[in-house]
Design an enzyme around this catalytic site. Structure first.
Site, short mmCIF file in Angstrom:
data_model
loop_
_atom_site.label_atom_id
_atom_site.label_comp_id
_atom_site.label_asym_id
_atom_site.label_seq_id
_atom_site.Cartn_x
_atom_site.Cartn_y
_atom_site.Cartn_z
N TYR A 72 22.23 -5.90 20.74
CA TYR A 72 21.30 -5.47 19.69
C TYR A 72 20.53 -4.21 20.10
O TYR A 72 20.05 -4.09 21.23
CB TYR A 72 20.31 -6.58 19.39
CG TYR A 72 19.29 -6.24 18.32
CD1 TYR A 72 19.64 -6.25 16.98
CD2 TYR A 72 17.98 -5.91 18.67
CE1 TYR A 72 18.71 -5.94 16.00
CE2 TYR A 72 17.04 -5.61 17.69
CZ TYR A 72 17.41 -5.61 16.36
OH TYR A 72 16.48 -5.31 15.40
N THR A 114 16.85 -8.81 5.79
CA THR A 114 15.81 -8.35 4.88
C THR A 114 16.24 -7.11 4.09
O THR A 114 16.12 -7.07 2.87
CB THR A 114 14.54 -8.01 5.68
OG1 THR A 114 14.13 -9.16 6.42
CG2 THR A 114 13.41 -7.57 4.74
N SER A 170 0.86 -1.18 0.00
CA SER A 170 0.00 0.00 0.00
C SER A 170 0.89 1.22 0.00
O SER A 170 2.09 1.12 -0.12
CB SER A 170 -0.93 -0.01 1.22
OG SER A 170 -0.20 0.11 2.41
N GLY A 171 0.32 2.41 0.14
CA GLY A 171 1.15 3.61 0.17
C GLY A 171 1.80 3.89 -1.16
O GLY A 171 1.21 3.71 -2.23
N ILE A 172 3.07 4.33 -1.12
CA ILE A 172 3.73 4.76 -2.35
C ILE A 172 4.06 3.57 -3.26
O ILE A 172 4.25 3.75 -4.46
CB ILE A 172 4.99 5.59 -2.06
CG1 ILE A 172 5.94 4.86 -1.12
CG2 ILE A 172 4.60 6.93 -1.47
CD1 ILE A 172 7.19 5.66 -0.81
#
Length: 356
Positions: free
Chosen positions: A233, A177, A80-82
């Site tokens: 982390y 990712t 969704s979005g851009i």
């Protein structure tokens, strides 16, 4: 400081475009009917105080009437979005759009929305999960089986501010990712980009979507010896590290492509702060940040413009190894221009990929 002033005011930079430029303005006068566009997708996740919310993120690719021929574009986006705006405008311009999506149901919703507004649109969907080497390989194999050309690869999808976790391949999730998945995807499709450029005589382009968050990684930029260290982390610094990696990947790739003498470029960019559905789930702190920086936030059509510019505009022909913001060349940090760091990251990532 000048770049922030330009972003806040929308004043065009040397390119003639600025933060107020929209994707449709960038693509005005386009004929993309000869183009095949692959949009590989991933739902972006925004995590705050251990509560994860979906933030669908993507940046738009538009075609300008520039040595068109039979193009195929590939970039990662959100459902969704851009990202959805990208698919819509590309279809509007006549391109054949292939959506690579993690969430097939959501992608089908985007496809249906496009078809409702553009009945003649050509849209298909192929599944992909960028944190999984197996899935990335399956996507690349499926695409290559289609025997289409590939002129533009835009690496955009990602995850953001997540609690520590490892991917199925045993790599810290944000790094896996946002960087490793894109690195591997580019590696698998690079020969197709090169052969397409050679056969058509049209410059191929690789575009990595980064972020100004690259300015705040761990000390030293990339924690090569502690990528998977849970004890040290930090979700914000890990995100900054992955976005720095996007820049270093593009820069090192640009150097190697130039050395080979092939007609393919590689650049990175910051799309800007985008008004997406993030605000629906934002904490008080995030809401306050948005209020304080309201003049810097872009609409979805504006957020797509820089990717369109870097991917297709004639002004960027022959430009490689650069970082862009608001449709203009911009400056990165000293880490972002560190060639030794970039080479080390390349070798490190190659070893990660080879070990899986």
């Amino acid at each position: 400081m000048a770049s922030y002033f330009r972003e806040a005011t929308g004043i065009p930079g040397p390119s003639g475009f600025g933060s107020a430029t929209t994707a449709e303005q960038v693509t005005e006068g386009i004929d993309a009917s000869g183009l095949t566009v692959i949009i590989t997708a991933l739902n972006m996740v925004f995590c705050e105080d251990m509560n994860c919310f979906a933030l669908h993120r993507g940046v738009e690719l538009m075609a300008m009437n520039w040595e068109l021929g039979s193009f195929c574009y590939l970039f990662t986006w959100g459902n969704s979005g851009i990202g959805a705006e990208a698919a819509r405008v590309l279809a509007l311009r006549g391109a054949h759009v292939i959506i690579g999506a993690r969430n097939i149901e959501s992608a089908n919703g985007v496809k249906q929305s496009i078809l409702e507004s553009i009945p003649s649109a050509r849209v298909e969907i192929i599944p992909i999960e960028l944190s999984s080497h197996k899935s990335v390989r399956a996507f690349a194999d499926k695409f290559l089986e289609m025997d289409l050309p590939l002129n533009i690869l835009i690496n955009n999808a990602g995850i953001m501010y997540c609690p520590f976790q490892l991917s199925e391949d045993g790599i810290e999730m944000q790094f896996a990712t946002n960087h490793v998945g894109h690195f591997y995807l580019t590696k698998l499709l690079l020969d197709k980009l090169k052969t397409t450029a050679e056969k058509t005589g049209i410059e191929g382009r690789i575009v990595n979507l980064s972020s100004e968050a690259h300015m705040t990684p761990y000390r030293g930029g990339i924690r090569f010896d502690k990528i998977n260290d849970k004890d040290f982390y930090n979700d914000k610094l890990a995100y900054g590290q992955s976005k720095l990696a996007n820049i270093l990947h593009a820069n090192e790739l640009a150097r190697r492509l130039k050395e080979e003498g092939v007609n393919v470029t590689a650049n990175s960019l910051h799309p800007g702060l985008i008004k997406t559905n993030l605000g629906r789930h934002a904490t008080v702190a995030v809401a306050a940040l948005r209020a304080a920086t309201c003049v810097l936030w872009k609409s979805i059509p504006q957020g797509a413009a820089t990717t369109c510019y870097v991917a297709l505009h004639p002004n960027v022909k022959g430009v490689s190894g650069k970082y862009f913001a608001d449709c203009n060349e911009s400056k990165t940090t000293s880490n972002g221009t560190d060639e030794l760091l970039g080479t080390k990251l390349w070798d490190f990532t190659e070893n990660l990929v080879s070990a899986i």
